[in-house]
Design an enzyme around this catalytic site. Structure first.
Site, short mmCIF file in Angstrom:
data_model
loop_
_atom_site.label_atom_id
_atom_site.label_comp_id
_atom_site.label_asym_id
_atom_site.label_seq_id
_atom_site.Cartn_x
_atom_site.Cartn_y
_atom_site.Cartn_z
N LYS A 187 37.40 47.81 41.43
CA LYS A 187 37.31 47.88 42.79
C LYS A 187 38.48 48.02 43.49
CE LYS A 187 32.95 46.32 42.65
NZ LYS A 187 32.41 47.17 41.61
N ASP A 188 38.43 48.51 44.87
CA ASP A 188 39.53 48.89 45.64
C ASP A 188 40.63 47.84 45.59
OD1 ASP A 188 39.35 51.46 47.36
OD2 ASP A 188 37.15 50.40 47.43
N LYS A 189 41.90 48.36 45.86
CA LYS A 189 42.83 47.63 46.22
C LYS A 189 42.63 47.13 47.82
CE LYS A 189 47.84 46.87 46.66
NZ LYS A 189 49.13 47.36 46.59
N LYS A 201 38.63 38.95 46.43
CA LYS A 201 40.11 39.49 46.26
C LYS A 201 40.36 40.11 47.50
CE LYS A 201 39.63 43.65 43.34
NZ LYS A 201 39.92 44.39 44.31
N ASP A 237 37.45 53.94 47.90
CA ASP A 237 36.18 53.66 47.58
C ASP A 237 36.03 52.45 46.80
OD1 ASP A 237 35.18 55.65 49.38
OD2 ASP A 237 34.43 56.87 47.42
#
Length: 628
Positions: free
Chosen positions: A262-264, A233, A22
């Site tokens: 935030k997510d990878k 990113k 997420d």
């Protein structure tokens, strides 16, 4: 509700498929509140934000891509949704299959700031008040500029460029110093005297030979102390990105502030703030960095705080869907009208054979020997080889120093615990465990709270469905509904508590179920204060059903599985064309957009649409071709 299996013959060319993560995830803070309503709870994977941030643990949660075979082997011992209480759906449409996150570009997250504006990267320019003065440019020759440019771009990071100052006046030297720092952000300068001649020596601020402490720079009084910028990113998590920026700028990571991680495995855009670093220096990094872009610079007088965001806007592509257009319309219409159960998603609980909530339960029970055993014991499934050797050494010798020698990276949770045991001894486990960063330690107990919440909400939906009933809780001063009041409320008003010492429970039988569940785990619902203050759980309240906003969707057709199906902010800045969809394309995909408040999981919204178990273990079992 019947689940449908995902397509198992897809992933023809794209990146390795994985379970969705997420944009954000949070945990309840110690003070009781609405979890996800005011957004001031810690988060782990990227978006709700909070007072503190929980970092993903090495050795507990997957911190990178494994090769297919070992990853599949590891997932045989992982969790399914049923293991963490995720059991129910709210809609009755038929599920359909599709590929979740076949490419990281299939999952795009834009932060929604505290003003309610979606954060985009759409401007790389420097703010007017900090643009360089043209008269600074004339003091450097073209050859000097070439040498400084090469030094700036890390072609010789440990080298330097010496410029002799023949007209040796302080004013001339000041002009040269200023010209170098203005035109070549990231370089530092100093004046040296050699054989009676004065030189201005430029060197890279990130080099090992740089001065021990950053030099003080002139900072205009009328300029805000913090440079805010949009961080774009790709396939990199927030902390990794900040560590990269810190290294290049020669700063401590805590100089940066943000509203949520935030997510990878995604493309994400979020706001970041940094103390007294110019927009020029930040913009220069765009020349040096891969998969990171900085823009939308402005100066403000305040940093950012975890939890200040209003939520996240998601753009998600589910590839190779099997559902008809009518099925898709019905599923997305239900998501828009009714919403989804606000479960804590799978990434909350780790991916290895020892779930984080088991460690949390042992902490709450004050069973510290079991805490150590669960974290350090050998476990089934594939892990990094050095972790396997470390665990084997611990099991064989119970010698923390010997086990620690097997770890090349001592910063993982196992390494931090072993270092604590080596320093304080096995009779002082609480102190030794304290060497693990606080956020990581709290992650364990919050994980236990989360699995309790998931389980009790599933029971609540099973017992009463989607209507408010007598005994439910609403957030009007945390009020227990009477039968008459229940008639004027909807399921969207109802909250359920995370267990703690400062919450109340529903007055119907689900409330008593909390007591029974904790009792079975050896815990007392009436005594949630812990001997160690950090692990005393106040509790929190969390909405049972979340209804996304800004919901839209389309079924798109495409031929090339390698292409991105989302036009990213960076592609727009580069004037790259948007993807073109053909009506008769070979493959079909569902492209959906929606916004969620903090502390909610996009995977749980997608689960409701597909009627699909989102656990990596289940995805692996149903998609064996993935690893062939």
């Amino acid at each position: 509700m019947a689940e449908s299996e995902p397509v198992s013959n897809a992933n023809p060319v794209g990146e390795k498929r994985t379970c969705l993560q997420d944009g954000d995830e949070e945990t309840p803070a110690k003070k009781p509140k609405v979890d996800g309503e005011n957004g001031n709870a810690p988060n782990t994977d990227g978006g709700g934000g909070g007072e503190e941030e929980e970092e993903e643990q090495e050795g507990q949660a997957s911190d990178g891509e494994e090769d297919g075979e070992s990853f599949a082997d590891m997932m045989k011992h992982g969790l399914t949704e049923m293991d963490v209480g995720i059991l129910k759906y709210v809609s009755d449409h038929e599920g359909f299959s599709g590929i979740l996150k076949e490419r990281y570009s299939d999952f795009v997250v834009h932060e929604i700031n505290k003003q309610g504006k979606i954060v985009h990267l759409d401007d790389l320019s420097i703010p007017a008040d900090s643009e360089q003065q043209p008269n600074d440019c004339d003091v450097l020759t073209e050859e000097q500029k070439k040498q400084l440019g090469e030094l700036q771009l890390f072609k010789n990071k440990e080298g330097n460029v010496s410029i002799e100052v023949k007209d040796d006046t302080k004013e001339k030297r000041t002009l040269v110093h200023k010209a170098i720092k203005t035109q070549f952000p990231g370089l530092e300068t100093k004046t040296e005297e050699k054989e009676g001649h004065k030189f201005i020596v430029a060197y890279h601020a990130a080099g090992k030979k740089a001065l021990a402490a950053p030099r003080k720079h002139f900072w205009p009084k009328n300029r805000g102390s913090y440079c805010h910028f949009a961080l774009y990113k790709e396939n990199k998590d927030t902390m990794d990105a900040i560590n990269v920026l810190s290294k290049f700028l020669r700063l401590r990571p805590n100089m940066f502030s943000y509203m949520g991680t935030k997510d990878k495995r995604a493309i994400t855009v979020q706001e970041i703030a940094v103390l007294k670093i110019t927009a020029e220096r930040l913009a220069h990094l765009n020349k040096c960095l891969m998969n990171l872009k900085l823009g939308n610079f402005c100066y403000k007088n305040h940093p950012l705080k975890l939890g200040e965001l209003q939520g996240n806007h998601f753009t998600v592509v589910i590839r190779n869907i099997s559902g008809t257009d009518e099925q898709v319309h019905q599923a997305m219409g239900s998501l828009k009208q009714t919403g989804f159960i606000n479960y804590y998603g799978m990434q909350r609980f780790g991916t290895t054979a020892v779930p984080t909530q088991q460690v949390g339960r042992a902490i709450l029970r004050n069973d510290w020997n079991q805490v150590v055993d669960l974290i350090l014991k050998p476990r089934p499934g594939a892990e990094k080889e050095y972790l396997v050797r470390c665990r084997e050494e611990w099991a064989k010798t119970q010698d923390p120093e010997a086990a620690l020698k097997k770890l090349p990276n001592k910063r993982c949770v196992e390494g931090q615990l072993l270092r604590g045991l080596s320093m304080y001894g096995k009779k002082n486990i609480v102190t030794a465990f304290g060497l693990i960063p606080r956020n990581n330690r709290l992650m364990y107990v919050h994980s236990y709270q989360s699995v309790v919440w998931n389980t009790m909400v599933s029971r609540r939906i099973e017992a009463f469905g989607l209507k408010a009933v007598e005994g439910d809780l609403v957030l009007r001063g945390t009020h227990v509904l009477t039968a008459e009041e229940a008639e004027s409320h909807s399921i969207h008003d109802i909250v359920m508590p995370l267990p703690g010492y400062d919450v109340i429970y529903p007055s119907h039988h689900i409330g008593e179920g909390y007591r029974e569940l904790l009792s079975a785990d050896g815990l007392d619902l009436d005594n949630m204060r812990h001997k160690v203050k950090d692990y005393s759980l106040a509790g929190a309240y969390r909405r049972v059903i979340i209804r996304p906003t800004d919901v839209s969707w389309e079924v798109i057709h495409y031929d090339d599985p390698r292409i991105s199906l989302v036009h990213s902010d960076f592609e727009k800045l580069e004037n790259k064309p948007a993807p073109v969809f053909k009506k008769d394309g070979k493959y079909r995909a569902l492209r959906m957009e929606f916004s969620l408040p903090p502390s909610t999981y996009a995977t749980m919204a997608i689960r409701e649409v597909l009627k699909l178990d989102t656990s990596i273990k289940k995805q692996t079992q149903l998609n064996t071709v993935w690893f062939n």
